[in-house]
Scaffold this motif. Structure first.
Motif, PDB file in Angstrom:
ATOM      1  N   UNK A 176       0.743  -1.328   0.113  1.00 11.55           N
ATOM      2  CA  UNK A 176       0.219  -0.187  -0.173  1.00 11.55           C
ATOM      3  C   UNK A 176       0.562   1.362  -0.021  1.00 11.55           C
ATOM      4  N   UNK A 177       2.330   1.096   0.464  1.00  8.26           N
ATOM      5  CA  UNK A 177       3.488   2.376   1.056  1.00  8.26           C
ATOM      6  C   UNK A 177       3.913   2.583  -0.395  1.00  8.26           C
ATOM      7  N   UNK A 178       3.745   1.588  -1.006  1.00  4.77           N
ATOM      8  CA  UNK A 178       4.342   1.575  -2.755  1.00  4.77           C
ATOM      9  C   UNK A 178       3.432   2.452  -3.373  1.00  4.77           C
ATOM     10  N   UNK A 179       2.205   1.706  -3.420  1.00  2.84           N
ATOM     11  CA  UNK A 179       1.044   2.621  -4.445  1.00  2.84           C
ATOM     12  C   UNK A 179       1.200   4.221  -3.567  1.00  2.84           C
ATOM     13  N   UNK A 180       1.044   3.846  -2.855  1.00  2.00           N
ATOM     14  CA  UNK A 180       1.082   5.133  -2.621  1.00  2.00           C
ATOM     15  C   UNK A 180       1.403   6.746  -3.365  1.00  2.00           C
ATOM     16  N   UNK A 181       3.625   5.997  -3.294  1.00  2.00           N
ATOM     17  CA  UNK A 181       4.264   6.660  -3.406  1.00  2.00           C
ATOM     18  C   UNK A 181       4.307   6.833  -4.993  1.00  2.00           C
ATOM     19  N   UNK A 182       3.500   5.708  -5.314  1.00  2.00           N
ATOM     20  CA  UNK A 182       3.482   5.984  -7.218  1.00  2.00           C
ATOM     21  C   UNK A 182       4.655   4.860  -7.634  1.00  2.00           C
ATOM     22  N   UNK A 183       4.527   4.042  -7.275  1.00  2.00           N
ATOM     23  CA  UNK A 183       5.939   3.174  -7.478  1.00  2.00           C
ATOM     24  C   UNK A 183       5.535   2.339  -8.982  1.00  2.00           C
TER      25      UNK A 183
END
Ligand code: 5GP
Length: 196
Positions: free
Chosen positions: A57-64
């Protein structure tokens, strides 16, 4: 070139993709990130990057991710950075992703080559899933139901490989990639860009 390969579970996609990567040094495999548990023999960073839900979810938020989707109750995502870096190096990148992800990539990269792999019939698909002895009948039933849904996406793809005999299917996949590389639309910059 971005090469997207999708298939219902059990259609033989992994064997075909493995052969393409092994035999063509210009094709780089896109290692996805997933929240599913590693299967026996799978190594972090080889088949997938394995992370937990929180990290994903963090990676999604960071637009990875250039695309991500929930498949069979787990999350899967394709790294934007790896995709861009590989294309910029002049290599082809092979994305083994589900139908939802394929559509998302195609929206952003109109020239992406889309290959759909399936078995000649659903009956053969079921027989293969039973034969590989990895899943319970319950799971196999779900996979067949999913396959029916996945097949509805087939018209969005450029090529179909009906995986009856594996060797022939590998040759067909190689031919498709070869033809695409030779297509005029992918060679417009040749001869100093004189081709309009
Ligand atoms: P498996 O867990 O069996 O390796 O893969 C399950 C499904 O997830 C397959 O259909 C595979 O193509 C798909 N998949 C793997 N990586 C990605 C990804 O990065 N994005 C999407 N959308 N699907 C993926």
């Amino acid at each position: 070139m971005i090469i997207i390969v999708s298939a219902p579970s059990g259609a033989g996609k992994t064997s075909i993709c493995d052969a393409l990567i092994k035999e063509d040094k210009n094709i780089v495999y896109s290692v996805s990130t997933t929240t599913r548990q590693p299967r026996e023999g799978e190594k972090n960073g080889v088949e997938y990057y394995f992370v937990d839900d929180k990290k994903f979810k963090e990676m999604v938020k960071k637009n990875v991710f250039v695309e991500w989707a929930k498949v069979h109750n787990h999350f899967y995502g394709t790294s934007k950075k790896v995709l861009e870096q590989t294309i910029n190096k002049g290599k082809d990148i092979l994305l083994d992703i589900d139908v939802q992800g394929a559509v998302k990539i195609k929206k952003q990269y109109k020239n992406a080559l889309m290959i759909f792999i399936t078995t000649p019939t659903l009956k053969i698909l079921k027989q293969r899933l039973i034969k590989r002895n990895k899943d319970s009948m319950e799971v196999i039933k779900t996979r067949i139901e999913n396959a029916k849904k996945e097949l509805t996406y087939m018209p969005k793809y450029d090529y179909l490989i009906l995986n009856d005999k594996l060797d022939e299917s590998i040759e067909n996949a190689k031919s498709v990639i070869c033809a695409e590389r030779l297509s005029i639309k992918r060679n417009k910059n040749i001869c100093g860009g004189k081709v309009k």
